[in-house]
Scaffold this motif. Structure first.
Motif, PDB file in Angstrom:
ATOM      1  N   PRO B 257      38.790  42.993  43.511  1.00  0.00           N
ATOM      2  CA  PRO B 257      38.517  43.764  42.287  1.00  0.00           C
ATOM      3  C   PRO B 257      37.145  44.427  42.371  1.00  0.00           C
ATOM      4  O   PRO B 257      36.217  43.843  42.918  1.00  0.00           O
ATOM      5  CB  PRO B 257      38.559  42.704  41.187  1.00  0.00           C
ATOM      6  N   GLN B 258      37.064  45.651  41.860  1.00  0.00           N
ATOM      7  CA  GLN B 258      35.835  46.413  42.039  1.00  0.00           C
ATOM      8  C   GLN B 258      35.135  46.738  40.730  1.00  0.00           C
ATOM      9  O   GLN B 258      33.917  46.747  40.660  1.00  0.00           O
ATOM     10  CB  GLN B 258      36.165  47.747  42.739  1.00  0.00           C
ATOM     11  N   PRO B 260      33.465  46.413  37.160  1.00  0.00           N
ATOM     12  CA  PRO B 260      32.873  45.281  36.435  1.00  0.00           C
ATOM     13  C   PRO B 260      33.772  44.738  35.336  1.00  0.00           C
ATOM     14  O   PRO B 260      33.773  43.532  35.074  1.00  0.00           O
ATOM     15  CB  PRO B 260      31.590  45.868  35.834  1.00  0.00           C
ATOM     16  N   ILE B 263      36.369  42.543  36.975  1.00  0.00           N
ATOM     17  CA  ILE B 263      35.706  41.301  37.392  1.00  0.00           C
ATOM     18  C   ILE B 263      35.474  40.390  36.189  1.00  0.00           C
ATOM     19  O   ILE B 263      35.757  39.189  36.239  1.00  0.00           O
ATOM     20  CB  ILE B 263      34.381  41.629  38.110  1.00  0.00           C
ATOM     21  N   GLY B 264      34.994  40.989  35.080  1.00  0.00           N
ATOM     22  CA  GLY B 264      34.747  40.207  33.871  1.00  0.00           C
ATOM     23  C   GLY B 264      36.021  39.598  33.321  1.00  0.00           C
ATOM     24  O   GLY B 264      36.067  38.430  32.934  1.00  0.00           O
ATOM     25  N   LEU B 265      37.084  40.403  33.312  1.00  0.00           N
ATOM     26  CA  LEU B 265      38.369  39.949  32.801  1.00  0.00           C
ATOM     27  C   LEU B 265      38.879  38.777  33.636  1.00  0.00           C
ATOM     28  O   LEU B 265      39.329  37.760  33.116  1.00  0.00           O
ATOM     29  CB  LEU B 265      39.352  41.119  32.880  1.00  0.00           C
ATOM     30  N   MET B 266      38.782  38.916  34.954  1.00  0.00           N
ATOM     31  CA  MET B 266      39.274  37.854  35.828  1.00  0.00           C
ATOM     32  C   MET B 266      38.428  36.590  35.703  1.00  0.00           C
ATOM     33  O   MET B 266      38.956  35.484  35.822  1.00  0.00           O
ATOM     34  CB  MET B 266      39.301  38.328  37.280  1.00  0.00           C
ATOM     35  N   SER B 267      37.124  36.754  35.458  1.00  0.00           N
ATOM     36  CA  SER B 267      36.292  35.553  35.290  1.00  0.00           C
ATOM     37  C   SER B 267      36.581  34.846  33.977  1.00  0.00           C
ATOM     38  O   SER B 267      36.325  33.661  33.840  1.00  0.00           O
ATOM     39  CB  SER B 267      34.801  35.889  35.306  1.00  0.00           C
TER      40      SER B 267
END
Lengths: 365, 341
Positions: B257-258, B260, B263-267
């Motif tokens: 994933p690139q 932000p 990335i935030g959603l996946m975290s």
């Protein structure tokens, strides 16, 4: 010796439906013989699918509803015998966070009034100024700003409203917070914020949390111990780590393996269930899960299994838990590409920096 | 190859549906709710649109189906190619003879989407009668076959029942039967499993996959659940504030994933295995349409945002068919980002 704050003893709640002119009465066994204990300072989760009786159980424990039989003890005191006027301390010590932040807040009251209302009831000695200060402090505690007190619920997003609901629940200074699906109406990113907030509050205020939910991944992140319900009964209970890593009841296994993980191509050790949960008005004889259980044998159809100790504090209600294949520990999440792992680390670091500078700004202003 | 398309098809497969520069405004709001959407779906593929409430995913699907009345929305831009026909979405949407026949839709809440006053069998047969020249008996016969195909037990008896007599999972199967009875080449599924329990969700996802491999239809699947995306998607488009911020084959987007926001959603998603540490979140909330920032719409919540982000980043390729709309992609190779840490 464990310090038990809340205990349910053989609770049942049956609802009677029908009974009209041409309709025979039917009895819905929403909660049917549930016993459990919640220890002080832990997060206890009750999980299960819709119709398993988890919300009814929560309402019974809150004494928002009375059991058909059985007892609820809060701090060793039976709650259903309390007269209305003796309930104030109970209401102060035990508070509820509701699922839907849109319908649980009065749209015609300002946030300040909503959060201040429990104070008026439980701390009538406070004068208006002190109460306002207290409201501001509560709002700060849940991550809202003091001037939000003058606004109305419709001006807030779902996540902020859930924070208001939490501030309202905290106002009376409770020892125990019961949340019925407290994060399931929220978007993923906001859900994570509220999960973190509840965890922080639990630490800071020494709270005990009882969380009712259907989202097992959220539960895994929050709870110390869990109880899994099916058709009004507890089928498995124990420390969260044990139940998640080594579920012993086939229903728990099926429930855990049905959760889609955000990892394409992940191999599930899936136990797919056929059919649906039968109606609680006419539960199957014997083990209630036998109609969907791939391991059901003859005695499951006739004999109700009792909770059996699989391990210290880990109980399972299944005749055959010793012989059915173990679910096996789920594989750890797959690592992403090197670049992606670096990006996630950067993101984490950047969030900490921005949050730190935000706090700094707040403190200096 | 253009980087601005959510696609992964090889050159040989022709897309069934392509959407070009689709934008949508609610009347009375100058800011577009959907802004310059490009999508492409080939036969047998599933494109998942993932995003949080208000990102424009459902409203786009409704508009494609021509289900939104002209007096509440305004489509300033957008063309759709579907089965060799080009639709200018500004003036004419999908015509009534195509909708429900070649392109069908299933919704989140099967209880409110089915008519409570009609029998299941009649509701399914209606879809056939509307589009085919056949008798009621024939239509009912195909309704019966369809109920059997979607795995409803005792279909003969179910035909004569009303929606309230069915469970949520069964109702969703009825919805699917109704949508697929005319053998559409394209299916739009708007959060079809969100209202269902996990064990039932697993059954419905299996069913959709199975029917898709039988018929080879293309699917646009809308969801907010990254777990469901990983299960069912061929390609993914991540939306934020009415724009696609990242798109590509499901493996690439999840493994690399690139953006932000991605990335935030996946975290933010709690996992069933591994660490139980504090969740990393996306700070703040989605701004309302009126407060949507110019340029990159995510910049008010992005920990990496700089003044440059006031200019809208274009979707550009970072890998085969994998595109991202961020000035700072890939993040780990930006000195500016690294130095700020």
């Amino acid at each position: 010796m464990r310090d038990v704050i809340l205990e349910a003893r053989d609770l049942t709640r049956h609802f009677t439906l029908g009974g009209g002119l041409f309709e025979p009465k039917t009895k819905v066994r929403a909660v049917d013989g549930v016993s459990l204990t919640v220890n002080r300072g832990e997060t206890f989760a009750i999980v299960g699918e819709s119709g398993c009786g988890k919300s009814t159980l929560a309402r019974l424990m809150m004494r928002l509803d009375r059991p058909t039989s059985g007892q609820v003890l809060f701090n060793g005191q039976e709650v259903q015998d309390l007269a209305r006027r003796d309930m104030a301390p109970l209401r102060r010590d035990m508070q509820f966070v509701f699922q839907d932040p849109f319908s649980s807040l009065n749209p015609r009251m300002t946030v300040g009034k909503l959060v201040g209302e429990p104070l008026e009831v439980h701390a009538p000695e406070l004068d208006a100024d002190t109460r306002r200060e207290k409201v501001a402090a509560l709002l700060a505690q849940v991550g809202l700003l003091p001037d939000h007190a003058n606004r109305y619920p419709h001006e807030f997003s779902g996540g902020q409203r859930q924070r208001i609901g939490i501030a309202r629940a905290l106002a009376s200074g409770p020892r125990l917070l019961i949340g019925d699906e407290p994060v399931s109406a929220l978007d993923v990113s906001v859900q994570a914020q509220v999960v973190n907030l509840l965890n922080d509050l639990k630490q800071d205020l020494d709270l005990t949390l009882v969380i009712i939910a259907h989202d097992l991944a959220v539960i895994r992140h929050m709870s110390d111990r869990i109880a899994v319900m099916y058709l009004g009964q507890v089928v498995e209970s124990g420390p969260a780590d044990q139940v998640f890593d080594a579920p012993r009841h086939p229903y728990t296994h099926a429930l855990l393996s049905a959760i889609p993980e955000p990892e394409p191509g992940r191999v599930h050790n899936q136990l797919t269930l056929k059919g649906e949960m039968p109606s609680p008005s006419n539960p199957p004889a014997g083990c209630r899960f036998h109609t969907r259980c791939p391991f059901a044998q003859d005695n499951c159809r006739t004999h109700t299994p009792l909770l059996d100790a699989a391990d210290t504090d880990h109980q399972v209600a299944c005749h055959h838990w010793k012989t059915i294949p173990e679910a096996g520990k789920p594989a750890p999440p797959r690592r992403r590409s090197v670049g992606a792992e670096e990006r996630f680390a950067l993101y984490r670091a950047a969030l900490q920096t921005t949050q730190a500078s935000a706090t700094h700004r707040e403190e200096t202003s | 190859m253009q980087g601005s398309e959510a696609r992964s098809d090889t050159e040989s497969t022709n897309p069934i549906l392509q959407l070009h520069q689709f934008s949508l405004r609610f009347r009375g709001h100058p800011e577009p709710a959907v802004d310059g959407l490009n999508l492409s779906v080939s036969a047998g593929e599933t494109l998942c649109i993932v995003g949080e409430s208000g990102c424009g995913k459902s409203v786009s699907a409704m508009a494609l189906m021509g289900l939104l009345p002209q007096d509440i929305i305004d489509i300033p831009n957008g063309q759709m190619d579907f089965e060799g026909h080009r639709y200018d979405l500004r003036s004419d949407g999908l015509d009534a003879s195509t909708r429900g026949d070649r392109m069908a839709m299933i919704f989140q809440e099967p209880m409110t989407s089915l008519n409570p006053a009609f029998r299941i069998g009649d509701q399914i047969a209606e879809a056939v009668l509307h589009h085919r020249n056949c008798t009621r008996t024939e239509a009912t016969e195909s309704a019966l076959q369809m109920l059997r195909r979607v795995g409803i037990p005792a279909p003969q008896q179910r035909l004569r029942e009303y929606p309230h007599q069915l469970s949520g999972g069964m109702r969703q199967r009825v919805m699917i039967a109704m949508a697929l009875i005319n053998n559409p080449s394209f299916l739009i599924a708007d959060e079809p499993t969100t209202a269902l329990d996990v064990t039932i969700q697993a059954q419905i996802l299996d069913l959709i996959r199975e029917l898709q491999s039988e018929t080879g239809m293309g699917t646009l699947f809308i969801t907010h659940d990254l777990g469901v995306v990983a299960e069912i998607a061929t390609n993914v488009a991540v939306m934020y504030g009415g724009q696609i911020v990242e798109s590509g084959p499901v493996g690439a987007v999840f493994d690399d994933p690139q953006h932000p926001y991605t990335i935030g959603l996946m975290s933010s998603v709690p996992r069933m295995s591994g660490s139980r540490d504090r969740l990393i979140t996306v700070p703040g909330t989605v701004p309302s349409l009126a407060d949507m920032p110019q340029g990159c719409r995510f910049r008010t919540r992005c920990p990496f945002a700089t003044d440059n982000c006031a200019a809208r980043p274009a979707l550009s390729d970072v890998g085969p068919d994998h595109a991202v709309a961020c000035h700072y992609a890939p993040l780990e190779q930006q000195d500016e980002v690294r130095c700020a840490m």
